[in-house]
Design an enzyme around this catalytic site. Structure first.
Site, short mmCIF file in Angstrom:
data_model
loop_
_atom_site.label_atom_id
_atom_site.label_comp_id
_atom_site.label_asym_id
_atom_site.label_seq_id
_atom_site.Cartn_x
_atom_site.Cartn_y
_atom_site.Cartn_z
N ARG A 46 -70.46 56.23 28.12
CA ARG A 46 -69.99 56.86 26.90
C ARG A 46 -68.58 56.05 26.68
O ARG A 46 -67.71 56.20 27.79
CB ARG A 46 -69.97 58.04 26.94
CG ARG A 46 -69.32 58.71 25.66
CD ARG A 46 -69.28 60.24 25.97
NE ARG A 46 -70.57 60.85 26.09
CZ ARG A 46 -70.71 61.91 26.74
NH1 ARG A 46 -69.88 62.66 27.18
NH2 ARG A 46 -72.20 62.33 26.72
N ARG A 54 -61.75 65.00 26.95
CA ARG A 54 -62.56 64.14 26.49
C ARG A 54 -62.18 63.32 25.10
O ARG A 54 -60.84 63.55 25.27
CB ARG A 54 -63.94 64.98 26.14
CG ARG A 54 -64.66 65.96 27.27
CD ARG A 54 -65.11 64.89 28.33
NE ARG A 54 -65.92 65.57 29.13
CZ ARG A 54 -67.33 66.07 29.16
NH1 ARG A 54 -67.99 65.71 27.99
NH2 ARG A 54 -67.97 66.57 30.20
N LYS A 63 -64.98 70.63 31.08
CA LYS A 63 -64.77 69.72 30.16
C LYS A 63 -63.86 70.57 29.27
O LYS A 63 -63.75 71.67 29.11
CB LYS A 63 -66.09 69.37 29.16
CG LYS A 63 -66.67 70.51 28.76
CD LYS A 63 -67.92 69.88 27.58
CE LYS A 63 -68.95 69.67 28.67
NZ LYS A 63 -70.23 69.66 27.65
N LYS A 92 -61.93 69.78 25.22
CA LYS A 92 -62.18 69.16 23.83
C LYS A 92 -60.92 69.42 22.95
O LYS A 92 -60.71 70.55 22.83
CB LYS A 92 -63.64 69.37 23.50
CG LYS A 92 -64.54 68.84 24.14
CD LYS A 92 -65.95 69.18 23.49
CE LYS A 92 -67.06 68.55 24.48
NZ LYS A 92 -68.38 68.80 23.81
N CYS A 134 -79.01 65.65 18.84
CA CYS A 134 -78.60 65.03 19.92
C CYS A 134 -79.74 64.05 20.68
O CYS A 134 -80.83 64.08 20.05
CB CYS A 134 -78.42 66.18 21.29
SG CYS A 134 -79.68 66.92 21.55
N CYS A 151 -82.25 62.62 28.64
CA CYS A 151 -81.22 63.81 28.91
C CYS A 151 -81.77 64.57 30.00
O CYS A 151 -82.74 64.98 29.56
CB CYS A 151 -80.79 64.47 27.60
SG CYS A 151 -79.50 65.61 28.13
N CYS A 165 -81.49 71.24 23.96
CA CYS A 165 -81.28 72.45 25.09
C CYS A 165 -80.11 73.37 24.25
O CYS A 165 -79.35 72.87 23.26
CB CYS A 165 -80.78 71.62 26.12
SG CYS A 165 -79.15 71.29 26.17
N CYS A 177 -74.73 69.96 22.14
CA CYS A 177 -73.61 68.84 21.72
C CYS A 177 -73.59 68.27 20.47
O CYS A 177 -72.84 67.79 19.80
CB CYS A 177 -74.66 67.57 22.81
SG CYS A 177 -74.32 67.78 24.33
#
Length: 640
Positions: free
Chosen positions: A124, A193, A276, A278, A494, A500, A540, A544
Site C-alpha cells: 500500500r 496512516r 492505527k 487516521k 473493500c 484479505c 468483515c 474499511c
C-alpha cells in the site's frame, strides 16, 4: 508547573490512567535516585505529560504485538532476517513489522493446495491527499503487471494497493516505488496512516490548497524516523529530506513532553502507537473525506480574503468493531477546539502523544483513540491534550452543513486547465480500462489524484484535449457521471475475498451484483432511475469501506451472510445502526424491497433513504417487512 507541564488545565486532581502500580513504582524509584522531590509532585507532572525518555519498564498487561514492537530494534528485527530466507512467507513477528513498512502478508484462499498456502504480499502506498505524480502512476502501473496480479486498487484512504507480490520480489518493488517519488512507509501498522484531504486540484481556491499542504506536512511530521524502512528496502540510501522548516521544528520540539529525548523515534518511541491512527483535513462544508470517521479531523478556517487563520479540530472517530462484542463500536469524531494556523502541527502532535501514552495496549480490539474518548469524555481528553500542547484550545468555530463531494466529471482547475473525475467500480483498475488510462496519462503527461471514494481524477488537462480524452476513456467504460447509475457512483466495497485474511463474506466481487439487484428492486416498487442511496459493502466488521456511515451498509458476518445497517445520512454525518443480522445473500429482496417500497410511497419530497429509515425507526420498518405482499398489494401506515 515544572518543566514539561506547560499551560492548560491543572493536574492536581487528575489521575493518569497509564500510571499503573508498575509505572508508579518505576517513577518513584527514578525520582528517589535522582532528587529529593516528593513522589506526588513528580507523578503530578511526569507520569502524565513529560515522557522525557523512553520508559525502562512497561505496564504488566500488553498484547503480543506490543512485545514484538519493543524487541524489533525500531522495526528491523526479525523482519530483515525473515526477508532473507527462501521461504515464501515470513514468521508471525515479521508479519506484524512489515505492516509498518506498508505491506501485509496474505494468502490467496482460492489458490491453496494440499498442505500449503498461496503466500503473497499486498503493498500500500502513502499519498497524502491522494496526490500521485505522473511518473509514480506509470511506475505503479508497470509494477502491477510485472510483479502483481495485473491490477491497481484505489483505496478509501487515497492510496494504491498492489496485490500479489511474491516475497522474492518485495525489495525490487519497494525500492522502485521509493526511487520514483513514492513511499509505502507507514501506510499500515500502529502509527499515523495516509492523511486524507479533498482530491480537488483547484489552483485558485486557497482553502483547498491549505488543506492539501497541511496533509502533506502532517504526513511528514508523523512518519517514522528510525531509518529501518530505508535500511531494508534501499540499503540505507535515504532520499534527501524536503521537509519544510516548520515540520522540522515541530518534530524536534519537546517543550511540553511530547518527545522521547535521544530516541531514533522521537514521537513514537520503541512502542509506536497502540493502534492505527487516521487523520483527515478538509475545508468547511466539504465532506469528501468522511471527516467524522477519523481519529483527528481538521477543518481549515479562513478569513474573508481567503487567507488561512487556523483550524477546527475534531477527535475520536473510527469505524472498526468486532461482531457480537458490544464493547466495540463505530464512533463519530466530536469537536475538540480551535487552534491558530501556526500551532496546528503542535496540536496534532499533542493529540498523538496523548493516544500514545494513554491508549490501551492490552487488548487491540479496544486500542483505538475513540475508546479513550469514550472512556474519558471530551473534557478530560482536552485537559490532557492541553498539557502536551502547552496552552488551552480556543472555542470551536461554527461550520456550515457538510455535503458530500465526489469531484466526478469535468471541472475548471482555476488556471486555465481542467480536471476530469472518473468513477472506478470499487477502485479496481484492470483490463482494458487500465490500458486506456495508462495511454491517456502517459500521452498527455497527466498527474492524478485518488479520491476517498476509490475514484481517480486526471489533472492539468488542456481544454483542447477534452473531447479526445473523453472518447478514449468512454470506450473502456470510464464515463462521465451522468452516464453511470447513481447507485454505483456513491457505492464502495473493500477487497475482501479471496486475499484479505479477515474477510468472511464477499464485498468487492459481490457488490456489482448487489447493486444491480437493488436497482431491480427500485424498478419493481416504482422508484425512478435517478433515485439512489449510499451503499457500502464490507467482508468483515473492521469497516474499511466505512459501511457504518452508509444509508445501507452490508457487513459480512458469515459465508454469504450480512448484517444490515440502516439510517446513515447521505452527507456522512450520522452513524447507521444495526437493523438485522445474519441475512443470507439470497434473502436480500425479502428485507430490502419492502423498505424501498415504503420509502417510495411515504417519503417527503427529496427525503433521502437514510433520513427516512432513521425517522421511522426500526420497529415500524420491521412491521412493514412482515406485512409486505408485493408492490401492488402492500398495505401499511402512511407516515407523514
Amino acid at each position: 508547573m515544572a518543566a514539561g507541564g506547560g499551560g492548560g488545565a491543572s493536574f492536581s486532581s487528575f489521575e493518569g490512567l497509564r500510571a499503573s502500580k508498575s509505572v508508579q513504582q518505576m517513577v518513584l524509584a527514578s525520582n528517589q535516585a535522582s532528587s529529593s522531590a516528593a513522589p506526588s509532585t513528580f507523578l503530578q507532572i511526569q507520569s502524565v505529560a513529560t515522557p522525557v525518555k523512553p520508559p525502562t519498564t512497561m505496564p504488566p498487561k500488553r498484547s503480543k504485538v506490543e512485545i514484538i514492537k519493543e524487541h524489533s530494534n525500531y522495526l528491523r528485527y526479525p523482519l530483515k532476517e525473515e526477508l532473507e530466507t527462501e521461504a515464501p512467507n515470513v514468521n508471525e513477528d515479521a508479519i506484524q513489522l512489515i505492516k509498518f513498512h506498508g505491506s501485509y502478508q496474505q494468502d490467496n484462499r482460492e489458490l491453496r493446495g494440499p498442505g500449503h498456502k498461496a503466500y503473497q504480499f499486498m503493498l500500500r502506498t502513502k499519498n497524502p491527499s491522494g496526490k500521485v505524480p505522473n511518473r509514480l502512476y506509470l511506475v505503479m502501473d508497470d509494477l502491477a503487471d510485472q510483479f502483481g496480479i495485473g491490477t491497481l486498487r484505489l483505496t478509501t484512504r487515497q492510496t494504491f494497493q498492489l496485490h500479489g507480490v511474491l516475497k522474492q520480489n518485495l525489495k525490487t518493488v519497494m525500492s522502485t516505488i521509493i526511487k520514483n517519488m513514492g513511499s509505502t512507509l507507514g501506510a499500515c501498522g500502529d502509527l499515523n496512516r495516509n492523511v486524507l484531504a479533498p482530491a480537488a486540484p483547484y489552483k485558485g481556491r486557497k482553502e483547498y490548497i491549505y488543506a492539501q499542504e497541511t496533509a502533506e506536512k502532517l504526513a511528514a511530521l508523523l512518519a517514522p524516523q528510525g531509518g529501518a524502512y530505508y535500511d531494508l528496502w534501499v540499503d540505507g540510501e535515504k532520499a534527501m529530506s524536503a521537509d519544510s522548516p516548520d515540520v522540522i521544528d515541530a518534530l524536534n520540539d519537546n517543550s511540553h513532553g511530547t518527545n522521547f529525548e535521544g530516541s531514533p523515534e522521537p514521537i513514537y518511541g520503541i512502542q509506536f502507537l497502540p493502534r492505527k491512527f487516521k487523520i483527515a483535513v478538509t475545508v468547511p462544508g466539504d465532506n469528501s473525506v468522511d471527516v467524522l470517521t477519523n481519529d483527528v479531523g481538521l477543518v481549515t478556517i479562513c478569513n474573508n480574503d481567503g487567507e488561512l487563520q487556523g483550524f477546527d479540530i475534531l477527535v475520536g472517530g473510527g469505524m472498526g468493531r468486532t461482531h457480537r462484542m458490544e464493547a466495540t463500536f463505530p464512533r463519530l469524531a466530536e469537536p475538540l477546539g480551535y487552534v491558530p494556523k501556526e500551532d496546528i502541527l503542535y496540536a496534532v502532535k499533542a493529540i498523538v502523544a496523548t493516544q500514545r501514552d494513554y491508549g490501551r495496549r492490552d487488548d487491540r480490539r479496544m486500542s483505538r483513540m475513540k475508546y479513550l474518548l469514550d472512556d474519558w469524555g471530551i473534557e478530560k481528553f482536552r485537559s490532557v491534550v492541553e498539557q502536551y500542547y502547552g496552552k488551552p484550545f480556543q472555542p470551536f468555530k461554527e461550520l456550515p452543513p457538510w455535503e458530500f463531494q465526489s469531484y466526478l466529471g469535468w471541472h475548471e482547475q482555476g488556471d486555465g486547465h481542467l480536471f476530469f473525475g472518473l468513477h472506478v467500480e470499487n477502485g479496481r483498475i484492470k483490463g482494458e480500462m487500465k490500458k486506456a488510462l495508462r495511454r491517456v496519462i502517459e500521452k498527455y503527461e497527466l498527474n492524478v489524484w485518488i479520491t476517498p471514494n476509490q475514484n481517480i481524477i486526471l489533472c492539468d488537462i488542456q481544454t483542447s484535449w477534452r473531447s479526445r480524452i473523453t472518447k478514449a476513456l468512454a470506450g473502456v467504460g470510464l464515463l462521465s457521471p451522468r452516464f453511470v447509475d447513481p447507485l454505483h457512483l456513491s457505492a464502495m466495497a473493500c477487497p475482501a475475498l479471496p486475499l484479505c485474511p479477515l474477510a468472511i463474506a464477499e464485498a468487492e466481487r459481490g457488490a456489482p451484483d448487489i447493486l444491480q439487484r437493488i436497482r431491480d428492486m427500485f424498478e419493481r416498487v416504482g422508484l425512478r432511475a435517478s433515485d439512489s442511496l449510499v451503499v457500502r459493502v464490507t467482508g468483515c466488521p473492521n469497516g474499511c469501506a466505512r459501511p457504518y456511515m452508509a444509508e445501507l451498509g452490508l457487513v459480512g458476518d458469515g459465508p454469504n451472510s450480512y448484517q444490515i445497517w440502516l439510517g446513515g445520512s447521505p452527507n456522512q454525518t450520522r452513524l447507521a445502526e444495526t437493523f438485522m443480522e445474519r441475512v443470507k445473500l439470497q434473502n436480500l429482496e425479502a428485507v430490502l424491497e419492502p423498505l424501498f417500497h415504503l420509502w417510495r410511497r411515504d417519503r417527503q419530497t427529496g427525503e433521502a433513504f437514510g433520513d427516512f429509515t432513521h425517522k421511522l425507526g426500526f420497529a415500524v420498518l420491521k412491521d412493514y417487512i412482515d406485512s409486505y405482499k408485493g408492490p401492488n398489494k402492500a398495505k401499511g401506515l402512511i407516515v407523514r
